[in-house]
Design a protein around this motif. Structure first.
Motif, mmCIF file in Angstrom:
data_model
loop_
_atom_site.group_PDB
_atom_site.id
_atom_site.type_symbol
_atom_site.label_atom_id
_atom_site.label_comp_id
_atom_site.label_asym_id
_atom_site.label_seq_id
_atom_site.Cartn_x
_atom_site.Cartn_y
_atom_site.Cartn_z
ATOM 1 N N UNK A 64 -7.567 3.892 8.615
ATOM 2 C CA UNK A 64 -8.944 3.523 8.266
ATOM 3 C C UNK A 64 -9.176 3.629 6.761
ATOM 4 N N UNK A 65 -8.621 4.684 6.146
ATOM 5 C CA UNK A 65 -8.787 4.864 4.704
ATOM 6 C C UNK A 65 -8.029 3.790 3.919
ATOM 7 N N UNK A 66 -6.863 3.390 4.430
ATOM 8 C CA UNK A 66 -6.092 2.327 3.771
ATOM 9 C C UNK A 66 -6.874 1.019 3.803
ATOM 10 N N UNK A 81 -0.986 -1.985 10.928
ATOM 11 C CA UNK A 81 -0.744 -2.104 9.499
ATOM 12 C C UNK A 81 0.306 -3.177 9.243
ATOM 13 N N UNK A 82 0.002 -4.087 8.361
ATOM 14 C CA UNK A 82 0.949 -5.118 7.933
ATOM 15 C C UNK A 82 1.708 -4.547 6.731
ATOM 16 N N UNK A 83 2.828 -3.933 6.985
ATOM 17 C CA UNK A 83 3.549 -3.220 5.930
ATOM 18 C C UNK A 83 4.016 -4.126 4.796
ATOM 19 N N UNK A 84 4.563 -5.306 5.091
ATOM 20 C CA UNK A 84 4.939 -6.196 3.986
ATOM 21 C C UNK A 84 3.740 -6.587 3.115
ATOM 22 N N UNK A 85 2.598 -6.842 3.739
ATOM 23 C CA UNK A 85 1.405 -7.213 2.971
ATOM 24 C C UNK A 85 0.957 -6.062 2.080
ATOM 25 N N UNK A 86 0.987 -4.839 2.622
ATOM 26 C CA UNK A 86 0.596 -3.673 1.822
ATOM 27 C C UNK A 86 1.595 -3.446 0.698
ATOM 28 N N UNK A 87 2.881 -3.579 0.999
ATOM 29 C CA UNK A 87 3.908 -3.388 -0.031
ATOM 30 C C UNK A 87 3.746 -4.384 -1.164
ATOM 31 N N UNK A 88 3.394 -5.629 -0.821
ATOM 32 C CA UNK A 88 3.209 -6.650 -1.853
ATOM 33 C C UNK A 88 2.080 -6.275 -2.807
ATOM 34 N N UNK A 89 1.093 -5.541 -2.288
ATOM 35 C CA UNK A 89 -0.027 -5.119 -3.137
ATOM 36 C C UNK A 89 0.333 -3.941 -4.031
ATOM 37 N N UNK A 90 1.004 -2.943 -3.451
ATOM 38 C CA UNK A 90 1.141 -1.678 -4.171
ATOM 39 C C UNK A 90 2.398 -1.550 -4.999
ATOM 40 N N UNK A 91 3.469 -2.237 -4.620
ATOM 41 C CA UNK A 91 4.719 -2.030 -5.337
ATOM 42 C C UNK A 91 4.820 -2.836 -6.630
ATOM 43 N N UNK A 92 3.787 -3.570 -6.941
ATOM 44 C CA UNK A 92 3.762 -4.292 -8.212
ATOM 45 C C UNK A 92 2.714 -3.735 -9.165
ATOM 46 N N UNK A 100 -2.680 4.487 -2.891
ATOM 47 C CA UNK A 100 -2.089 4.591 -1.552
ATOM 48 C C UNK A 100 -1.489 5.978 -1.338
ATOM 49 N N UNK A 101 -0.763 6.463 -2.326
ATOM 50 C CA UNK A 101 -0.143 7.783 -2.197
ATOM 51 C C UNK A 101 -1.194 8.880 -2.013
ATOM 52 N N UNK A 102 -2.330 8.737 -2.703
ATOM 53 C CA UNK A 102 -3.393 9.731 -2.586
ATOM 54 C C UNK A 102 -4.018 9.742 -1.198
ATOM 55 N N UNK A 103 -3.936 8.629 -0.509
ATOM 56 C CA UNK A 103 -4.426 8.560 0.866
ATOM 57 C C UNK A 103 -3.399 9.134 1.839
ATOM 58 N N UNK A 104 -2.156 8.717 1.673
ATOM 59 C CA UNK A 104 -1.134 8.997 2.681
ATOM 60 C C UNK A 104 -0.499 10.380 2.520
ATOM 61 N N UNK A 105 -0.113 10.737 1.313
ATOM 62 C CA UNK A 105 0.703 11.933 1.133
ATOM 63 C C UNK A 105 0.046 13.235 1.583
ATOM 64 N N UNK A 106 -1.235 13.490 1.265
ATOM 65 C CA UNK A 106 -1.830 14.756 1.742
ATOM 66 C C UNK A 106 -1.823 14.872 3.264
ATOM 67 N N UNK A 107 -2.113 13.775 3.948
ATOM 68 C CA UNK A 107 -2.128 13.815 5.415
ATOM 69 C C UNK A 107 -0.726 14.031 5.975
ATOM 70 N N UNK A 175 10.793 3.801 -8.949
ATOM 71 C CA UNK A 175 9.589 4.573 -8.661
ATOM 72 C C UNK A 175 9.903 5.889 -7.952
ATOM 73 N N UNK A 176 11.177 6.178 -7.758
ATOM 74 C CA UNK A 176 11.592 7.459 -7.200
ATOM 75 C C UNK A 176 12.205 8.326 -8.299
ATOM 76 N N UNK A 177 12.455 9.582 -7.963
ATOM 77 C CA UNK A 177 13.180 10.442 -8.899
ATOM 78 C C UNK A 177 14.540 9.826 -9.204
ATOM 79 N N UNK A 178 15.053 10.109 -10.373
ATOM 80 C CA UNK A 178 16.375 9.605 -10.715
ATOM 81 C C UNK A 178 17.441 10.377 -9.954
#
Length: 235
Positions: A64-66, A81-92, A100-107, A175-178
């Protein structure tokens, strides 16, 4: 390493406390395969990606928050959730990814900790399989396991087995740790650049190593009227 607990007389009471370890690795490293091999040897794996998928199901507050943040365009026709559609928005875009991380990670972190607490007084080996273990807030584990693979090998796997373009694979890695950052945090490293036989042998060695680690010690309860329940293993 920080976060390890030391054995004490607390272990004399009740069931043997759990051994809690963290497992991580970059995208394409083969971490999921190591997780499966540990499960086959008797570990209880708490999979952060699996928890995330559960919390993003229809009817969940996270989904709901997403939708509130990104709009109905991130849903499929049946409300999932349409994961490809969401990825197209956030990964660019770094800002939308942060949202997105602020919504998902705490939960997700709260749910991982809840599930780990349920095992706190067992004698199980519990593995927290967390892709962003190094990047995120740490867990109180007895050790951190890193599945290590050269970047070019990981990219080749992502292109071959997941159908990603090389550009997309490298962008996600960025976008991840090295690799170096993960290795600096490792208590035990699995080199997954070789064949399956080599990996199986290393996981056998890992399983033996895990059983040398100190078990989690819940702190004794306060002897006061306002005592609060002790935190679980993933505090």
């Amino acid at each position: 390493m920080d976060g390890r607990s030391e054995p004490s007389a607390w272990h004399c009471y009740g069931p043997r406390p759990v051994i809690l370890v963290g497992l991580t690795g970059g995208i394409g490293s083969g971490k999921s395969t190591v997780s499966e091999l540990l499960t086959a040897r008797g570990a209880l794996v708490i999979d952060a990606d699996g928890v995330t998928r559960e919390l993003q199901q229809p009817g969940q507050a996270v989904l709901a928050a997403i939708v509130e943040r990104f709009g109905e365009g991130v849903l499929t026709a049946d409300g999932h959730l349409d994961r490809p559609a969401l990825a197209a928005l956030v990964f660019t875009d770094a800002d939308t990814l942060k949202d997105l991380n602020n919504i998902v990670h705490p939960a997700v972190n709260a749910e991982i900790r809840r599930r780990a607490r349920l095992q706190a007084d067992t004698d199980k080996v519990v593995v927290l399989d967390v892709p962003l273990l190094v990047e995120g807030r740490g867990y109180n584990t007895a050790g951190t396991i890193v599945v290590d693979t050269p970047v070019d090998v990981a990219v080749e796997r992502l292109v071959r087995y997941r159908g990603m373009s090389e550009e997309d694979a490298r962008a996600r890695m960025s976008r991840q740790a090295t690799r170096e950052e993960r290795l600096a945090k490792a208590d035990h490293v699995i080199d997954n650049s070789g064949d399956r036989e080599s990996l199986e042998r290393q996981v056998d060695e890992l399983w033996a190593w895990i059983h040398t680690l100190p078990r989690y010690e819940p702190p004794p309860p306060k002897l006061t009227e306002d005592a609060k329940p002790a935190d679980g293993p993933a505090s």
